[in-house]
Design an enzyme around this catalytic site. Structure first.
Site, PDB file in Angstrom:
ATOM      1  N   ASP A 148     -46.957  29.605 -44.654  1.00 25.20           N
ATOM      2  CA  ASP A 148     -47.713  30.833 -44.907  1.00 25.20           C
ATOM      3  C   ASP A 148     -46.911  31.748 -45.831  1.00 25.20           C
ATOM      4  OD1 ASP A 148     -45.781  31.845 -43.136  1.00 25.20           O
ATOM      5  OD2 ASP A 148     -47.130  31.534 -41.440  1.00 25.20           O
ATOM      6  N   ASP A 201     -45.758  35.643 -46.866  1.00 30.13           N
ATOM      7  CA  ASP A 201     -45.617  37.043 -46.476  1.00 30.13           C
ATOM      8  C   ASP A 201     -45.320  37.872 -47.715  1.00 30.13           C
ATOM      9  OD1 ASP A 201     -45.976  36.572 -43.755  1.00 30.13           O
ATOM     10  OD2 ASP A 201     -43.880  36.023 -43.503  1.00 30.13           O
ATOM     11  N   ASP A 253     -33.323  38.900 -40.302  1.00 27.83           N
ATOM     12  CA  ASP A 253     -32.354  38.161 -39.485  1.00 27.83           C
ATOM     13  C   ASP A 253     -31.298  37.402 -40.291  1.00 27.83           C
ATOM     14  OD1 ASP A 253     -34.364  36.407 -40.272  1.00 27.83           O
ATOM     15  OD2 ASP A 253     -34.823  35.658 -38.259  1.00 27.83           O
TER      16      ASP A 253
END
Ligand code: ATP
Ligand code: MG
Length: 424
Positions: A43, A45, A122
């Site tokens: 996907d 983003d 992260d």
């Protein structure tokens, strides 16, 4: 170099449209990381300096979601491109922060610059921003060097970042295995010590993570790494106890087999049923508890029902298994003793059970790994292929099989533990 062919048309459309409306817009996160490896992202983003209301004003097919942190979903048929506004603070990406106790949740909605947005992410390789206009990658945290070197490294001080959101330990394993990257020692070393922090994570979120870990297509290696880092026992405590009791025994062989099959199916784009996987993961705790109950005098099906309830009740404290899944797991388990009844009319009835096929597949795997009688699995294979008349003969003579409880105490040794396949 990023190949535009791997970027979805819809994501491109969103990026161009935002740019045309004079906003910044970048691809970010997993998709950039995967594109740089020449892989097709699952996907896309997008991040922008436009605020949610401004994003909505640009797109007709836009829905704002999220309570604490508003995100925009741009819908194109069944593809969704997620658009987020640059954000300044740490976030676990799930809208469900761990900082509840000291009341810092309110600050979740702070928008920031692109650079601040990078620092809250992260891993360094997850904080790369791709600009479609000039094909450049913006890197504030050394992510490109790490990406080239195949290193997964937390941004900032590792222990602090793990404490902030312990799920990052699971993400580290998932990404390292999937990408074939090495977890930098500064991040890998503290994991066993911090593993217990997973106890503080809501079990529903851990369920989502476990699904991602198991359905990654690399579940065999993921499972080994989770055990290596002592994370597995926090997710599946009773299973880990069983595995630790018999380090080379059939429970491990069985699980390895099930995971191997899962990976094969995913690589071939075949569906994988989570209930089957979870049934396998908890099989040994259920089986051994049911056997103990049978020794104490319970009938087999009842013993399995009770064992299933007890094991599931304890399991959902760490990883919440939704009822829709656990109901089917239960069926697969309680069908196992019923599959041992191959005389009379019972097999005719059993074969019409909606979960017969799954329970049979489960039995075949048990037989292949030495925990159930191969002749029993064969009998069912033949029974399914047989016509009515042959079936009547088979159920009369019982296929020459002993029926009733087998190896409640003693059991066949499984084959030796297969060498773990290390390919990635
Ligand atoms: P994939 O979708 O392939 O599993 P991903 O990197 O896109 O991997 P997502 O969970 O979709 O992972 O998150 C998108 C991005 O959001 C990440 O790349 C990362 O930059 C950020 N992110 C997600 N979860 C966290 C987290 N727990 N802590 C910090 N940043 C996170
Ligand atoms: Mg993603």
């Amino acid at each position: 170099m990023i190949s535009r062919a791997l970027i979805s048309d819809h994501a491109l459309k969103v990026l161009y449209r935002l740019r045309k409306a004079n906003y910044q817009a970048y691809l970010v996160g997993g998709c950039v990381r995967d594109l740089l490896l020449g892989r097709e992202p699952k996907d896309f983003d997008v991040v922008t300096d436009a605020h949610p209301d401004e994003i909505r004003a640009v797109f007709r097919n836009c829905r704002l979601i999220g309570r604490r942190f508003r995100l925009a979903h741009i819908h194109f048929g069944d593809e969704i491109v997620e658009v987020a506004t640059f954000r300044a603070l740490n976030d676990d990406g799930e809208g469900d922060r761990q900082h509840g106790r000291d009341g810092r949740i309110l600050r979740d909605n702070i928008y920031g610059s692109i650079e601040e947005d990078a620092w809250r992410r992260d891993f360094t390789v997850n904080a790369l921003y791709y600009n479609i206009n000039d094909f450049s990658v913006l890197d504030f945290v050394g992510g490109m060097d790490d990406h080239k070197a195949g290193i997964l490294r937390l941004i900032g001080e590792p222990e602090q970042r793990f404490r902030e959101d312990p799920v990052r330990m699971l993400r580290a394993i998932r990404f390292a295995v999937k990408l074939g990257f090495t977890i930098h020692p500064s991040c890998a070393d503290p994991i066993p010590k911090l593993a217990h922090l997973l106890e503080g994570i809501p079990s529903a979120r851990l369920f989502d993570e476990v699904i991602k870990l198991l359905l990654s297509g690399y579940s065999v290696q993921t499972f080994e790494e989770l055990r290596h880092f002592r994370l597995f026992g926090l997710l599946f405590p009773e299973t880990e106890q069983c595995l630790a009791r018999e380090p080379d025994g059939f429970p491990l062989v069985f699980l390895a087999k099930v995971l191997e099959r899962t990976d094969e199916r995913i690589q071939q784009n075949k569906g994988v049923a989570p209930f089957f996987l979870f049934a396998a993961l908890l099989w040994e705790p259920v089986r051994s508890l049911a056997n103990a109950k049978m020794k104490a005098g319970d009938t087999d099906v009842y013993a399995y029902q009770e064992a299933a309830s007890e094991v599931l009740n304890r399991q959902v404290r760490s990883v919440a298994i939704p009822r829709s899944i656990s109901l089917t797991m239960r069926e697969i388990w309680t069908l196992q003793p019923r599959l041992e009844r191959i005389k009379g009319l019972k097999p005719f009835k059993l074969i019409t059970h909606p979960r017969f096929r799954a329970a049979y597949d489960f039995l075949v795997l048990r037989a292949e790994t030495g925990e159930a009688e191969p002749e029993l699995a064969n009998w069912w294979t033949r029974f399914q292929e047989a016509d009515e008349a042959q079936r009547r003969v088979m159920t009369r003579e019982g296929g020459g099989l002993r029926t009733g409880a087998r190896r409640s105490g003693t059991r066949r040794r499984g084959p030796r533990k297969p060498k773990a396949s290390k390919e990635s």
